[in-house]
Design a protein around this motif. Sequence first.
Motif, short mmCIF file in Angstrom:
data_model
loop_
_atom_site.label_atom_id
_atom_site.label_comp_id
_atom_site.label_asym_id
_atom_site.label_seq_id
_atom_site.Cartn_x
_atom_site.Cartn_y
_atom_site.Cartn_z
N LEU A 1 0.84 -1.21 0.00
CA LEU A 1 0.00 0.00 0.00
C LEU A 1 0.86 1.25 0.00
N ARG A 2 1.99 1.19 0.71
CA ARG A 2 2.89 2.36 0.72
C ARG A 2 3.49 2.57 -0.66
N THR A 3 3.95 1.50 -1.30
CA THR A 3 4.60 1.68 -2.61
C THR A 3 3.60 2.09 -3.68
N THR A 4 2.37 1.58 -3.63
CA THR A 4 1.43 1.91 -4.71
C THR A 4 0.75 3.26 -4.52
N THR A 5 0.70 3.77 -3.29
CA THR A 5 -0.03 5.03 -3.08
C THR A 5 0.85 6.20 -2.64
N GLY A 6 2.03 5.90 -2.13
CA GLY A 6 2.89 6.97 -1.63
C GLY A 6 2.60 7.34 -0.18
N ALA A 7 1.67 6.60 0.46
CA ALA A 7 1.35 6.91 1.86
C ALA A 7 2.47 6.43 2.78
N GLN A 8 2.52 7.05 3.99
CA GLN A 8 3.55 6.67 4.97
C GLN A 8 3.26 5.29 5.54
N ASP A 9 1.99 5.05 5.88
CA ASP A 9 1.64 3.81 6.56
C ASP A 9 0.20 3.45 6.19
N ALA A 10 -0.20 2.23 6.50
CA ALA A 10 -1.53 1.77 6.10
C ALA A 10 -2.04 0.68 7.03
N LEU A 11 -3.36 0.48 6.96
CA LEU A 11 -4.01 -0.54 7.77
C LEU A 11 -5.22 -1.02 6.95
N VAL A 12 -5.55 -2.30 7.09
CA VAL A 12 -6.69 -2.82 6.32
C VAL A 12 -7.71 -3.44 7.27
N VAL A 13 -8.96 -3.09 7.09
CA VAL A 13 -10.05 -3.67 7.89
C VAL A 13 -11.11 -4.26 6.96
N ASN A 14 -12.19 -4.72 7.56
CA ASN A 14 -13.21 -5.49 6.85
C ASN A 14 -13.86 -4.78 5.64
N ASN A 15 -14.18 -3.53 5.77
CA ASN A 15 -14.70 -2.76 4.62
C ASN A 15 -14.53 -1.27 4.91
N CYS A 16 -14.93 -0.45 3.96
CA CYS A 16 -14.68 0.99 4.11
C CYS A 16 -15.52 1.57 5.26
N ALA A 17 -16.72 1.04 5.44
CA ALA A 17 -17.57 1.50 6.54
C ALA A 17 -16.86 1.25 7.87
N ALA A 18 -16.22 0.08 8.00
CA ALA A 18 -15.47 -0.25 9.22
C ALA A 18 -14.26 0.68 9.38
N ALA A 19 -13.67 1.06 8.26
CA ALA A 19 -12.51 1.96 8.31
C ALA A 19 -12.91 3.31 8.91
N VAL A 20 -14.06 3.83 8.45
CA VAL A 20 -14.55 5.12 8.96
C VAL A 20 -14.89 4.98 10.45
N LEU A 21 -15.55 3.88 10.77
CA LEU A 21 -15.94 3.61 12.16
C LEU A 21 -14.71 3.57 13.09
N LEU A 22 -13.67 2.86 12.64
CA LEU A 22 -12.47 2.72 13.47
C LEU A 22 -11.81 4.09 13.70
N ILE A 23 -11.79 4.91 12.68
CA ILE A 23 -11.18 6.24 12.82
C ILE A 23 -11.98 7.09 13.81
N LEU A 24 -13.30 7.08 13.65
CA LEU A 24 -14.13 7.89 14.54
C LEU A 24 -14.04 7.37 15.97
N ASP A 25 -14.03 6.05 16.12
CA ASP A 25 -13.96 5.47 17.46
C ASP A 25 -12.62 5.81 18.13
N THR A 26 -11.57 5.85 17.33
CA THR A 26 -10.24 6.11 17.89
C THR A 26 -10.05 7.58 18.27
N PHE A 27 -10.53 8.46 17.41
CA PHE A 27 -10.17 9.88 17.59
C PHE A 27 -11.31 10.78 18.06
N ALA A 28 -12.55 10.35 17.85
CA ALA A 28 -13.61 11.35 17.94
C ALA A 28 -14.59 11.19 19.10
#
Length: 471
Positions: A131-158
């Motif tokens: 993911l870093r090589t194909t997108t240029g991002a510093q770091d990455a994480l993969v979860v079950n789907n995009c909805a879960a990705a949004v949920l994890l971010i909000l749960d962690t930070f918000a």
Amino acid sequence: MRSLPAVHRLLSNAAIGRYESLLGREWLKTAIGVELDFARAQPDALGREGSTDFGALVGRICERLERVFRRGLVGAINATGVLLHTNLGRAPLAESALKAMQTIGRSYSNLEFDLENGERGSRYARLTTLLRTTTGAQDALVVNNCAAAVLLILDTFAKGREVIVSRNQLIEIGGGFRLPDVLERSGANLVEVGATNKVYLKDFERALSPRTTLLLRSHPSNYRITGFTHDVDPTEFAALAKRVGIPSVEDLGSGALIDLAQFGLPHERTVQEAVRDGIDLITFSGDKLLGGPQAGIILGTTPLIARLRNNPLLRALRVDKLTIAALSETLRLYATGEALHEIPFYRMLSTSLDDLRTRGDRYFAALNDTPCRAEPTPCHAEPTPCHAELVEASAYVGGGTLPEVTIPSIAISVSGMNASALAAKLRANDPPIVARIDDGRLLLDLRTIAPREDEAVIAALNNSFTSSPDL
Ligand SMILES: *Cc1c(COP(=O)(O)O)cnc(C)c1O
């Protein structure tokens, strides 16, 4: 009536009984009841001597049970022209991604094992590198789907803090995923800014408070605001977040790694652009424009991804080895430049109209000489021959991407027949074929039918042309 067999006799029939272990006894009783009712209502079905042909009755019951059983997950032919059809399973996988799933599924693997030092390893390590090589991002994480990705971010930070979102992006996407509701469930306070049609950076600036924890933007998915509009520039959005020291988050949804403009489509913001714009956390799906398995990909800066990794919720949202196998292989295709040829979505998108026409001509050569012997639609007093022809059609990307943009395509159009009866018949085919009805005609769009499926579609069409249209 006396000639109809008793229910218990049918239940103990071996052919029918085979379905008990697959569907349960209740389904057997239902199917028997329906077919007996049908036989009672149609004296013709009782046969010439007035006695039901027992074998034929058993055959009909078995066919019904088979159809019920096949309502489980089965492969289908997508003739709708919608490339990423959510109801038909979004992106088909590349052959090599399927092979990777098979290899990893068949045996043990180094899923969480470091082969170099013989110790426990990380299930995400290889994916992160790709993911870093194909997108240029510093770091990455993969979860079950995009909805879960949004949920994890909000749960962690918000949790218990404020998240600022512009009013024109408070979307609901398919399957009941509503951004405002997800925000609420994660305990975040939503701060809406701007007007429905116009949102400026100063709207965000004014809404900032000591409780603000994230600036969030979202791809509008299947929805567009056009006309008198203004949006915030993503670079300025990211810069504002940096200035006040909080993360900027962008939910890209479909997540293109390849610019769709090279296919003559409007430009769709790519993942790499979002990274370059300085967005701190980016989310997108694995099975939309990426053409991989269902997954939610999160890209971000190393410290922010580390905080997501430490959230205990991650354990509940993690992906399995088969997803990791397919996703890693799909990303490898991007890294080596093979994606355009190997990923079915891009192959379908880049097929020329000429190629589609050539295939369409082959359909016609293979269709029965008199393809229109079918019964006329009931509303026609006189039998009207049905008519199959090759027509220009419009395909769509689907999956919440470019909802108003059409892709020129070629379709087989069948008219003069009851289109919904014919569509039902094709859905009952093995494998099921899902077509589109447009203006009373049945359309089979060749762009989403794989060439290897042509034979099956031709056979199904010939079969429905020569038998009665009411199933
Ligand atoms: C499709 C989509 C999602 C949800 O993705 P899933 O992988 O289906 O959970 C979230 N946000 C946007 C903007 C989308 O387009």
